[in-house]
Design a protein around this motif. Sequence first.
Motif, short mmCIF file in Angstrom:
data_model
loop_
_atom_site.label_atom_id
_atom_site.label_comp_id
_atom_site.label_asym_id
_atom_site.label_seq_id
_atom_site.Cartn_x
_atom_site.Cartn_y
_atom_site.Cartn_z
N THR A 37 0.57 -0.73 -0.11
CA THR A 37 -0.07 0.44 0.01
C THR A 37 0.81 0.92 -0.37
O THR A 37 0.98 2.06 -0.64
CB THR A 37 -1.11 -0.20 1.43
OG1 THR A 37 -1.66 -1.26 1.40
CG2 THR A 37 -1.97 1.19 1.37
N ALA A 38 1.67 1.06 0.73
CA ALA A 38 2.79 2.77 0.76
C ALA A 38 3.25 2.40 -0.35
O ALA A 38 3.92 3.64 -0.86
CB ALA A 38 3.72 2.38 1.74
N HIS A 39 3.71 1.40 -1.47
CA HIS A 39 4.84 1.16 -2.08
C HIS A 39 3.79 2.32 -3.76
O HIS A 39 3.75 3.38 -4.10
CB HIS A 39 4.67 0.53 -2.90
CG HIS A 39 5.68 -0.10 -4.37
ND1 HIS A 39 6.74 0.88 -3.98
CD2 HIS A 39 5.92 -0.30 -5.46
CE1 HIS A 39 7.57 0.46 -5.53
NE2 HIS A 39 6.48 -0.16 -5.77
N PHE A 40 2.42 1.79 -3.28
CA PHE A 40 1.64 1.98 -4.62
C PHE A 40 0.88 3.38 -4.21
O PHE A 40 1.47 4.34 -5.46
CB PHE A 40 0.05 1.59 -4.39
CG PHE A 40 -1.18 2.45 -5.44
CD1 PHE A 40 -1.14 1.89 -6.39
CD2 PHE A 40 -2.01 2.55 -4.59
CE1 PHE A 40 -2.01 2.17 -7.34
CE2 PHE A 40 -3.06 3.61 -5.35
CZ PHE A 40 -2.98 2.05 -6.73
N TRP A 41 0.58 4.19 -3.23
CA TRP A 41 0.43 5.65 -2.75
C TRP A 41 1.94 6.62 -3.30
O TRP A 41 1.66 7.11 -3.64
CB TRP A 41 0.02 5.78 -1.40
CG TRP A 41 -1.69 5.15 -1.65
CD1 TRP A 41 -1.65 4.74 -1.28
CD2 TRP A 41 -2.42 5.75 -2.19
NE1 TRP A 41 -3.10 3.83 -1.16
CE2 TRP A 41 -3.75 4.84 -1.69
CE3 TRP A 41 -2.62 6.57 -3.45
CZ2 TRP A 41 -4.72 5.45 -2.43
CZ3 TRP A 41 -4.02 7.05 -3.18
CH2 TRP A 41 -5.32 5.93 -3.45
N GLY A 42 2.98 5.66 -3.04
CA GLY A 42 4.11 6.71 -3.02
C GLY A 42 4.66 6.61 -4.67
O GLY A 42 4.87 7.59 -5.28
N ARG A 43 3.96 5.50 -5.44
CA ARG A 43 4.19 5.69 -7.40
C ARG A 43 3.03 6.55 -7.20
O ARG A 43 3.05 7.16 -8.24
CB ARG A 43 3.75 4.67 -7.90
CG ARG A 43 5.13 3.16 -7.19
CD ARG A 43 5.91 3.95 -8.37
NE ARG A 43 7.07 3.36 -7.71
CZ ARG A 43 8.60 3.20 -8.51
NH1 ARG A 43 8.01 3.37 -9.82
NH2 ARG A 43 9.14 2.21 -8.94
N VAL A 44 1.62 7.02 -7.16
CA VAL A 44 0.85 7.50 -6.80
C VAL A 44 1.33 9.22 -7.10
O VAL A 44 0.74 10.07 -7.71
CB VAL A 44 -0.25 7.24 -6.33
CG1 VAL A 44 -1.44 8.16 -6.70
CG2 VAL A 44 -1.75 5.76 -6.97
N LEU A 45 1.45 9.00 -6.04
CA LEU A 45 2.12 10.97 -5.76
C LEU A 45 3.31 10.79 -6.16
O LEU A 45 4.03 12.65 -7.33
CB LEU A 45 2.99 10.96 -4.20
CG LEU A 45 3.60 12.12 -3.56
CD1 LEU A 45 1.86 13.16 -3.73
CD2 LEU A 45 4.15 11.38 -2.75
N ASP A 46 4.02 10.10 -7.41
CA ASP A 46 5.36 10.58 -7.89
C ASP A 46 4.51 11.23 -9.23
O ASP A 46 4.46 11.91 -10.03
CB ASP A 46 5.96 9.51 -8.29
CG ASP A 46 7.14 9.13 -7.41
OD1 ASP A 46 7.34 9.30 -6.53
OD2 ASP A 46 7.78 7.75 -6.95
#
Length: 82
Positions: A37-46
């Motif tokens: 989940t943290a990885h996914f939202w990090g990519r969305v933020l990027d």
Amino acid sequence: MSTPKPTTSTGLVDPLTGRAVRRHTDTGTYFVKASGTAHFWGRVLDAVVFLVGYLVLAVIVAVVRESMMNSGSALGYNDACG
């Protein structure tokens, strides 16, 4: 393939948590792997940051081009590729 070296303490203590400060291993491995989940939202933020930057640049280019057209400059009308 080499085996990762264990993490070592620096001898320092974090004043907020009281835990020992650790250093990264020579192999560059992480101490705590991010959850999916943290990885996914990090990519969305990027992606959002990239798109906002692209949008800002596109608006700047559009404003400059429009101002060139309104000022009578022939540069604003030069869309030919050669």
